[in-house]
Design a protein around this motif. Sequence first.
Motif, PDB file in Angstrom:
ATOM      1  N   LEU A  35       5.959 -18.270  98.678  1.00  0.00           N
ATOM      2  CA  LEU A  35       7.087 -17.678  99.409  1.00  0.00           C
ATOM      3  C   LEU A  35       8.068 -16.869  98.562  1.00  0.00           C
ATOM      4  O   LEU A  35       8.482 -15.789  98.987  1.00  0.00           O
ATOM      5  N   ILE A  39       9.765 -12.462  99.038  1.00  0.00           N
ATOM      6  CA  ILE A  39      11.231 -12.327  99.190  1.00  0.00           C
ATOM      7  C   ILE A  39      11.793 -11.518  98.031  1.00  0.00           C
ATOM      8  O   ILE A  39      12.590 -10.590  98.217  1.00  0.00           O
ATOM      9  N   SER A  92       7.038 -12.179 103.952  1.00  0.00           N
ATOM     10  CA  SER A  92       7.821 -13.394 103.682  1.00  0.00           C
ATOM     11  C   SER A  92       7.854 -14.274 104.918  1.00  0.00           C
ATOM     12  O   SER A  92       7.646 -15.494 104.842  1.00  0.00           O
TER      13      SER A  92
END
Lengths: 800, 113
Positions: A35, A39, A92
């Motif tokens: 993740l 981002i 994301s």
Amino acid sequence: MSLLHLAIISPFLLAILVPIAYKLFRQIHTGWFVLPLPILLFSYFISYLSITSDQQSVTESFSWIPALGIDFTAKVDGLGLLFALLITGIGSLVVLYSIYYLDKNKEKLNTFYVYLLLFMGAMLGVVLSDNLIVLYTFWEFTSFSSFLLIGYWYHREKSRYGAQKSMIITVFGGLSMLGGIILLYLMTGTFSISEIIAGSDEIFSHSLFVPALLCFLLGAFTKSAQFPFHIWLPDAMEAPTPVSAYLHSATMVKAGIYLVARMSPVFAEHSLWLWLIAGFGITTLFWGSFSAVKQTDLKAILAFSTVSQLGMIMSLLGIGAAALHFETVEDSYFTVATTAAVFHLINHATFKGSLFMVAGIVDHETGTRDIRKLGGLMNFMPITFTLAIIGTFSMAGLPPFNGFLSKEMFFTGMVRVLEMDIFNLDTWGLLFPVFAWVASVFTFIYSMVLVFRTFTGKFQPEQLEKKPHEAPFGMLISPIILASLVIIIGFFPNIISNTLISPAQAAIMPVEGYKYDTHIYFWHGFTPELFMTLGVITLGVLLFISLPKWRRVYDLFPEKLALNRFYDSGLSGIQRGAYRFTKWYMNGSIRNYLVYIFTFFIITLLSVLFMKDAFKFDASNVSAIRFSEIVLALVIGVGSITILFVKSRLTSIILLGAVGYTVALFFVIFRAPDLALTQLVIETISVALFLLCFYHLPQIKDEERMPFKATNAVISIGVGLVVTLIAFSAYSNKSPNSIAQYYIENTYEKAAGKNMVNVILVDFRGFDTMFEITVLAIAALGIFGMIKLRLGGGKKNENK
Amino acid sequence: MEILMSVVVGILFMSATYLMLSKSLLRIIVGTAILSHGAHLLILTMGGLKKGAAPLLGEAASSYTDPLPQALILTAIVIAFGVTAFFLVLAYRAYQELGTDNMDKLRGNEGND
């Protein structure tokens, strides 16, 4: 290597680390390790916004294969940045969603995230590459990682089928695009997109221009699921839902759109570009929305809806290209279509992503995606229901969501086609708004089906595997963010118009020093577009209510004409055809293969001999004939022909010996004593061997004459004739110079021998003799091995 | 003379081809033997059949026949012999193991394709 390159390849690097993290930290869902990267990349690309908003671009070069003009040149401009933000932003959210969607104990998460990261990196590479070969490399990487992701549950047959189908179709298009890239290189001498665009005026009249254009369009149409290549997309729905949301709605299917937009400055001057893109786009739009209504699976509806919306964006790009045909692009009335295309591209990514996630939640919480089993989920899943309402209403083009704005602009673009007086658009142009309007009605219907058949109506608990309840919060975060974007862009569209839309538009239609005004208005006044929307809503509502009554219309459509059937039968037809063809010509019979070889020999040599005018007959150089020679020639000719007609094999062996001894006699009269000697000895041994072999035959019962076959006769006469004719021509063209004089003069001087043939064999050309000895040795060893080595048990027919 | 020899070579090639297209293994090997005779004579003919002494310096003649084609043919004869001998023994072993010399029956394993 700059930071930008590092950003593009960082997903690949992280993909290497994912399996390690998976093995080491089994307690933590692997998605959490993945993740942070998207981002981080998203924030990194946000920082470029200030540059591209001023119509500037950043180019970083990294040398890869400079000798071939292939450099990994990364370029960030408005269009590339828009796509990069979509890829990383939605990436994301999809990773976050997948953390809650995929069970860390039941699924092989390491492969999932490796494939997903490969895809993300490849997609970033596609949209940020300025070099066409690098773009193509990443392009195939997207096909390949999409193939892996569709086949993620590889134990299911449908997954494998869907993966194979998408692979075949997209790689077919990808290869055709490679052809287009090479054609462009032949015309311009560069792989750099910027340089090609800069020199695009010169290639317009080049003879390779249209083929290159068609090749590129084929690549774009197959990737973006345009009619009739859309058939892979519904089958790709076998992938896990996060994959469908990411690849098959927001990013990969838009790679074709990106390609069309990126290459517009090169090709859009040509009328074919406009016609093909607008034509195929509007057909796809209509066909996708028409087909979506009959689907009963939530993801299938969404797949056809994606097909239809991609067609809409495509047709807008085609119409937008028309603006280039007018004097001043700056004030062109028609650029609105391009603006609408870019705007809808963003909108579609937001609402379609959230809708896929909603479908995934419904699937996850009820165990089915079949709308015939679903119903009345509103009370159990209020938040999901709200998200679905926002997504579908935006998709249907209802105010106050962003889909309404882009649909209005879409209608504006289509209506303005009527006023174009180029390429016969003043007559055929009417089809565009009509098709667009009808397709919008169908879009409205399936949007309503999607939300109301699922969430309202009768609740059927007996049909469901699980007791439905609201999804966990983590799964809802991503669709909530996307749905909020739908509303925010719906109410305040202009926050993205200057930052994202106009820089992208400037990249699609570059005009030096001009900034597009892409201000988006909510209220246009009482324009035709408004009435079209009102018409869509009225008719859509009526048709939705009466859907059970006219649903039968779809049964009228013959299943035989369905494109899937065409694809399936085509594929198996190719396989069957290839199998039959191979079976037909590879039948295992030596005689057949000899027939092919001899026939080929005759046809090729005869045609070359006469087409190239090589046949020559010149008797001036020949030597005189003596009587003895005629006799020997008769013996050899008659002897060899008689072999064909004798009944007993023993006779044929003796005749073979006769021919061999006559050859030896020829060697005698043509003054070749060594040859005559060797020939006599060897012929004797050969005949003895033949007889030995004959003697040991296991009782040939039915000795018979060789049966006459006309084809064999024709072929053998042909071979004899070809050899004779070539011998004539070769001798008639004989060059008078021979190197023989050197041997004659130097045999004694340099090699101390008087027998020239023997000196040549062991001195001048001794290497030949050495290997000829090797041949004999190998033959002797082989014979010995064959006789002694009986691995198969042997002795089966011995001494019968 | 070269024209006559070319015709003879053509006839040899013709019967060799016809034999090689037959279905009996022994006839096919006879065909290859005849084919090599044809090829050897062709080399000799194309080298030119102009009269001259045999290529032996002891003859002390004013002209000799070309020695090079003879050397080539000699090599070819030996190689052809080696290959023919090998083939014959192969055919002999095939008879022993398979009990047939019919090429139509020697087709590999059915169902193994």
